[in-house]
Design an enzyme around this catalytic site. Sequence first.
Site, PDB file in Angstrom:
ATOM      1  N   LYS A   1      54.130  26.638  40.780  1.00 27.35           N
ATOM      2  CA  LYS A   1      54.778  25.600  41.583  1.00 27.35           C
ATOM      3  C   LYS A   1      55.567  24.704  40.636  1.00 27.35           C
ATOM      4  CE  LYS A   1      51.418  25.707  45.333  1.00 27.35           C
ATOM      5  NZ  LYS A   1      50.534  24.940  46.244  1.00 27.35           N
TER       6      LYS A   1
ATOM      7  N   ASP B   1      47.000  16.535  54.199  1.00 26.33           N
ATOM      8  CA  ASP B   1      47.561  17.780  54.736  1.00 26.33           C
ATOM      9  C   ASP B   1      46.539  18.914  54.783  1.00 26.33           C
ATOM     10  OD1 ASP B   1      49.765  19.240  55.760  1.00 26.33           O
ATOM     11  OD2 ASP B   1      50.073  20.179  53.812  1.00 26.33           O
TER      12      ASP B   1
ATOM     13  N   ALA C   1      45.352  30.086  39.068  1.00 21.67           N
ATOM     14  CA  ALA C   1      44.854  31.459  39.000  1.00 21.67           C
ATOM     15  C   ALA C   1      44.670  32.038  40.395  1.00 21.67           C
ATOM     16  CB  ALA C   1      43.535  31.499  38.236  1.00 21.67           C
ATOM     17  N   PHE C   2      45.028  33.306  40.541  1.00 28.78           N
ATOM     18  CA  PHE C   2      44.846  33.996  41.811  1.00 28.78           C
ATOM     19  C   PHE C   2      43.366  34.292  42.039  1.00 28.78           C
ATOM     20  CE2 PHE C   2      49.059  34.234  42.967  1.00 28.78           C
ATOM     21  CZ  PHE C   2      49.268  35.068  44.066  1.00 28.78           C
ATOM     22  N   LEU C   3      42.962  34.236  43.295  1.00 32.66           N
ATOM     23  CA  LEU C   3      41.639  34.695  43.696  1.00 32.66           C
ATOM     24  C   LEU C   3      41.675  36.209  43.886  1.00 32.66           C
ATOM     25  CD1 LEU C   3      40.768  31.898  46.283  1.00 32.66           C
ATOM     26  CD2 LEU C   3      39.975  32.100  43.918  1.00 32.66           C
TER      27      LEU C   3
END
Length: 541
Positions: free
Chosen positions: A237, A410, A342-344
């Site tokens: 991001k 949010d 980090a991706f899961l």
Amino acid sequence: MPGLRRDRLLTLLLLGALFSADLYFHLWPRVQRQLRPRERPPGCPCSRRASSPAPAPAAASRVPDAVAHNFSRAGPEAEHPKGGRRGPRSKLQALFAHSLYHVLEEPPLLGPEDSLLASQEALRYYRRKVARWNRRQKMYREQFNLTSLDPPLQLRPEASWVQFHLGINSHGLYSRSSPVVSKLLHDMRHFPTVSADYSQDEKALLGACDCTQLVKPSGVHLKLVLRFSDFGKAMFKPMRQQRDEETPEDFFYFIDFQRHNAEIAAFHLDRILDFRRVPPTVGRIMNVTKEILEVTKNEILQSVFFVSPANNVCFFAKCPYMCKTEYAVCGNPHLLEGSLSAFLPSLNLAPRISVPSPWIRSYSLSGKEEWELNPLYCDTVKQIYPYNSSNRLLNIIDMAIFDFLIGNMDRHHYEMFTKFGDDGFLIHLDNARGFGRHSHDEISILAPLSQCCMIKKKTLSHLQLLAQAEYRLSDVMRESLLEDQLSPVLTEPHLLALDRRLQVILHTVEDCVEAHGEQNVIADDPVQQWAPDSGQANLTS
């Protein structure tokens, strides 16, 4: 040259020019990257922050061992600068050395069934993924007649991202004593990228992905999936807002800016609170040309790169929302800071569900939800499955406390691993709308706590500890964030706001205890039955 016709001479010259261009623009840069280590320019020229000076090169080039933390142990005490005597430990080290961070978690881990992944099955799956990746790369090179000096990727079982996935258990995304997180943060910060692409969410908006792999639709934030040379993946991001900018008062929460530094700070806060439900996140200065544009195979992503009038390389999201150049993010001229999360594990290995929060907000300009109008709303929630027969409601209150501290309005959904059932922990994903306004405390975020008047004893104990001067929340956060390459991650007003909001939470709990009694507010037992009737409507649909 006698004997050569003019057209053949022109053809030879053209072929020589094409070969020279291919050598200069493609092969030679790759050879250079192989022969020399990757360097990061001194300072932070891409940040353009007027409020903070660029870090010195020596500070920017910390070795990983200097910042690695074993979160459950205190590090060595600092040497006295003159006499060699031992000085006091840092507050962060003292915090992680406290007995609260060594208490055995309940329920105890009994065996493989408490781990998210079966290690051998996961390794077989990842080996197939790596082999498929290598085949696709080979086909791509053959299709466009490209040459590459890069060897095929290999799966290393000891890679930090693999060990992170294998270490997820029913207590959290990582263990207190695990050294894997520090290694993973280091690898995401330093490893070269080998591909860049839109996330599955953005591809769904473009109608170009398998939507069965989605948990929930995406928002409007520009984000990219980067893959590293160890085959690990992270969500990138980019920076869209300066550190010292506050969200304007007239902005609705659902159109607020999304901040890369909020993702980084949320991970550190989650770790300090001992939740361990935010994926490891680190800041990095990216070269958007070399590390994104030159490694992506996505033609749509390639098409949204452009050079601004200031000669900065920019790109924007190709989606139904933020798809104009005025919403672009730009390097300076190539360097851009951002967060990497980090991706899961893949949904094929570890399915997750996305559940609407009972305290979801109205995403309209004038509407209000029932919880905003009915102070007894929690009594209804307590009668509804799964909130009437599991730890789920207490976990939602944990999440509300976390969101209040960072100022995130949010949180419309929460996610869980299906393997761990109704009592599984909630994953605190997508925290980029936090830390927007340090001057305002949004009390409505605490509605689950103030309306239900319940809190885990473990959570309350940590909050009370962080309110003490020797473990002050702002101080330990400030120290923890110094580890990050993009430090200072938060401005001082945001750090001080954490202390103020912590007091608001503790006063809310005190009011609940005074009204309902300590035994009805502070939950000792990990699972409590709130209502005998479980045949009510299901909020998870």
